[in-house]
Design a protein around this motif. Structure first.
Motif, PDB file in Angstrom:
ATOM      1  N   SER A 125     -26.701   6.998 -83.374  1.00  0.00           N
ATOM      2  CA  SER A 125     -26.093   6.983 -82.041  1.00  0.00           C
ATOM      3  C   SER A 125     -25.633   5.595 -81.625  1.00  0.00           C
ATOM      4  CB  SER A 125     -27.074   7.530 -80.991  1.00  0.00           C
ATOM      5  OG  SER A 125     -28.271   6.768 -80.962  1.00  0.00           O
ATOM      6  N   THR A 126     -26.312   4.532 -82.053  1.00  0.00           N
ATOM      7  CA  THR A 126     -25.977   3.189 -81.563  1.00  0.00           C
ATOM      8  C   THR A 126     -25.253   2.312 -82.573  1.00  0.00           C
ATOM      9  OG1 THR A 126     -28.142   2.331 -82.219  1.00  0.00           O
ATOM     10  CG2 THR A 126     -27.947   3.187 -79.978  1.00  0.00           C
ATOM     11  N   MET A 127     -25.376   2.619 -83.871  1.00  0.00           N
ATOM     12  CA  MET A 127     -24.655   1.869 -84.905  1.00  0.00           C
ATOM     13  C   MET A 127     -24.367   2.800 -86.082  1.00  0.00           C
ATOM     14  SD  MET A 127     -23.242  -0.970 -85.701  1.00  0.00           S
ATOM     15  CE  MET A 127     -23.921  -2.197 -84.581  1.00  0.00           C
ATOM     16  N   PRO A 128     -23.561   3.862 -85.850  1.00  0.00           N
ATOM     17  CA  PRO A 128     -23.325   4.846 -86.915  1.00  0.00           C
ATOM     18  C   PRO A 128     -22.637   4.272 -88.143  1.00  0.00           C
ATOM     19  CG  PRO A 128     -21.875   5.239 -85.030  1.00  0.00           C
ATOM     20  CD  PRO A 128     -22.876   4.221 -84.593  1.00  0.00           C
ATOM     21  N   ASN A 152     -29.830  10.914 -75.983  1.00  0.00           N
ATOM     22  CA  ASN A 152     -30.313  11.324 -74.669  1.00  0.00           C
ATOM     23  C   ASN A 152     -29.226  11.918 -73.786  1.00  0.00           C
ATOM     24  OD1 ASN A 152     -33.012  10.393 -75.081  1.00  0.00           O
ATOM     25  ND2 ASN A 152     -32.292   8.305 -74.771  1.00  0.00           N
ATOM     26  N   HIS A 153     -27.970  11.755 -74.188  1.00  0.00           N
ATOM     27  CA  HIS A 153     -26.867  12.220 -73.341  1.00  0.00           C
ATOM     28  C   HIS A 153     -25.665  12.543 -74.231  1.00  0.00           C
ATOM     29  CE1 HIS A 153     -23.713  12.217 -70.265  1.00  0.00           C
ATOM     30  NE2 HIS A 153     -24.684  12.354 -69.375  1.00  0.00           N
ATOM     31  N   GLY A 184     -31.945  10.394 -63.605  1.00  0.00           N
ATOM     32  CA  GLY A 184     -30.607   9.877 -63.386  1.00  0.00           C
ATOM     33  C   GLY A 184     -29.740   9.823 -64.630  1.00  0.00           C
ATOM     34  N   ILE A 185     -30.320  10.172 -65.781  1.00  0.00           N
ATOM     35  CA  ILE A 185     -29.571  10.157 -67.040  1.00  0.00           C
ATOM     36  C   ILE A 185     -29.373  11.580 -67.564  1.00  0.00           C
ATOM     37  CG2 ILE A 185     -29.500   9.283 -69.409  1.00  0.00           C
ATOM     38  CD1 ILE A 185     -29.333   7.078 -67.303  1.00  0.00           C
ATOM     39  N   ASN A 186     -30.475  12.288 -67.760  1.00  0.00           N
ATOM     40  CA  ASN A 186     -30.375  13.635 -68.347  1.00  0.00           C
ATOM     41  C   ASN A 186     -31.340  14.625 -67.715  1.00  0.00           C
ATOM     42  OD1 ASN A 186     -32.853  12.852 -69.337  1.00  0.00           O
ATOM     43  ND2 ASN A 186     -32.216  12.738 -71.472  1.00  0.00           N
ATOM     44  N   ASP A 187     -31.806  14.352 -66.501  1.00  0.00           N
ATOM     45  CA  ASP A 187     -32.760  15.260 -65.846  1.00  0.00           C
ATOM     46  C   ASP A 187     -32.008  16.426 -65.206  1.00  0.00           C
ATOM     47  OD1 ASP A 187     -31.659  13.379 -64.074  1.00  0.00           O
ATOM     48  OD2 ASP A 187     -33.320  13.576 -62.656  1.00  0.00           O
ATOM     49  N   ASN A 188     -31.356  17.183 -66.083  1.00  0.00           N
ATOM     50  CA  ASN A 188     -30.476  18.260 -65.654  1.00  0.00           C
ATOM     51  C   ASN A 188     -30.341  19.252 -66.802  1.00  0.00           C
ATOM     52  OD1 ASN A 188     -27.618  19.440 -65.695  1.00  0.00           O
ATOM     53  ND2 ASN A 188     -27.730  18.639 -63.590  1.00  0.00           N
ATOM     54  N   SER A 189     -30.602  20.521 -66.548  1.00  0.00           N
ATOM     55  CA  SER A 189     -30.567  21.530 -67.615  1.00  0.00           C
ATOM     56  C   SER A 189     -29.196  21.620 -68.261  1.00  0.00           C
ATOM     57  CB  SER A 189     -30.972  22.904 -67.064  1.00  0.00           C
ATOM     58  OG  SER A 189     -32.301  22.906 -66.620  1.00  0.00           O
TER      59      SER A 189
END
Length: 290
Positions: A125-128, A152-153, A184-189
């Motif tokens: 995710s950060t250095m593919p 995470n998102h 605030g990042i992914n606390d959502n179904s």
């Protein structure tokens, strides 16, 4: 990834909520379960997540495992024949060169009773770009190898991510994802459903979603257990079971993971407890509506 000034003034939480310092039989080895261990090889990453459970280890100091520490770790694993699973992590092991990482993998694979080797990395995710044909050809020689990553998102998934995950999967490397529930990042179904559906298309199996740990300076990321159960339950029925990761709580004191649901919680003397895999009651520092 971007530091928040709030981190410097936040007195909530602890530096080592997982109690890793006290669950190390030898340097660099963490052990919480009978048949598996963590081998921590470096404090370097391609990026530094502000919610990281090992924030205490991150500094300007280049801290990688020494040859003597490696030899002691191999000796410990070799002497404990009940260990069948080794997770190589850090930091991020993929900050090592292919050759240096291969030396570690080969030594572990040569231990007869070790069946499974896992590598924990955010590189996909950060250095593919780190996932090359040379790297993939190297690790597939030591199968079975599992790579456990962290998304995470949905916005973390890019064209380069798709290329890297396809290269690994096409060569027999099994991929799993561990997300962290973050306020605030992914606390959502809906966000989690979209993320996990996109991951499955990349052949990355949603594995765990972690309840946020009580790491100092991360209170602004915290989500209550009540809310977490509600969010994860919102996935069920709305998408396939393959898209529903196991919601887990890493209990304080190094007591291991607990699957979070109504049956793993209890109240005693008006205090909330989680029930560990060893039937221990571990207190949780938050209110909970039964």
């Amino acid at each position: 990834m971007i530091p928040n000034p709030y981190e410097e003034t936040d007195s909530w939480g602890t530096l080592d909520p997982m109690c890793e310092k006290h669950t190390q039989p030898v340097n660099r080895i963490t052990r919480r379960y009978p048949d598996r261990v963590i081998l921590n090889v470096t404090n370097l990453c391609f990026s530094y997540c502000r919610h990281c459970q090992r924030k205490r280890n991150i500094s300007c100091i280049h801290d990688t495992i020494s040859e003597s520490e490696l030899n002691n770790a191999y000796l410990y694993i070799n002497e404990h024949k009940e260990i069948r699973d080794v997770l190589i992590t850090g930091g991020d092991p993929l900050t090592y060169s292919d050759k240096k990482l291969e030396n570690i993998i080969k030594k572990i694979r040569d231990i007869p009773h070790v069946e499974i080797i896992r590598i924990g990395t955010r590189a996909i995710s950060t250095m593919p770009q780190r996932i090359t044909e040379e790297f993939t050809n190297m690790i597939k020689e030591y199968a079975p190898i599992y790579i456990i990553t962290q998304f995470n998102h949905p916005n973390e998934i890019t064209i380069d991510t798709q290329r890297a995950s396809a290269l690994l999967s096409d060569n027999g490397i099994i991929l799993g994802n561990q997300s962290v529930l973050l306020n605030g990042i992914n606390d959502n179904s809906f966000i989690l459903q979209l993320l996990n559906q996109m991951l499955l298309k990349l052949r990355i199996r949603p594995y765990y979603i972690f309840h946020p740990k009580t790491v100092s300076g991360t209170h602004h990321f915290y989500v209550s257990i009540n809310r977490g159960i509600e969010i994860v339950n919102g996935l069920r029925g709305n998408t396939s079971g393959l898209c529903v990761p196991t919601y887990v709580y890493n209990s304080q004191g190094g007591n291991g993971k607990i699957v979070l649901n109504k049956n793993s919680l209890c109240t005693k003397n008006n205090r909330l407890y989680v029930i560990t895999w060893e039937n221990k009651l571990i207190p949780v520092n938050e209110d909970y509506e039964v």
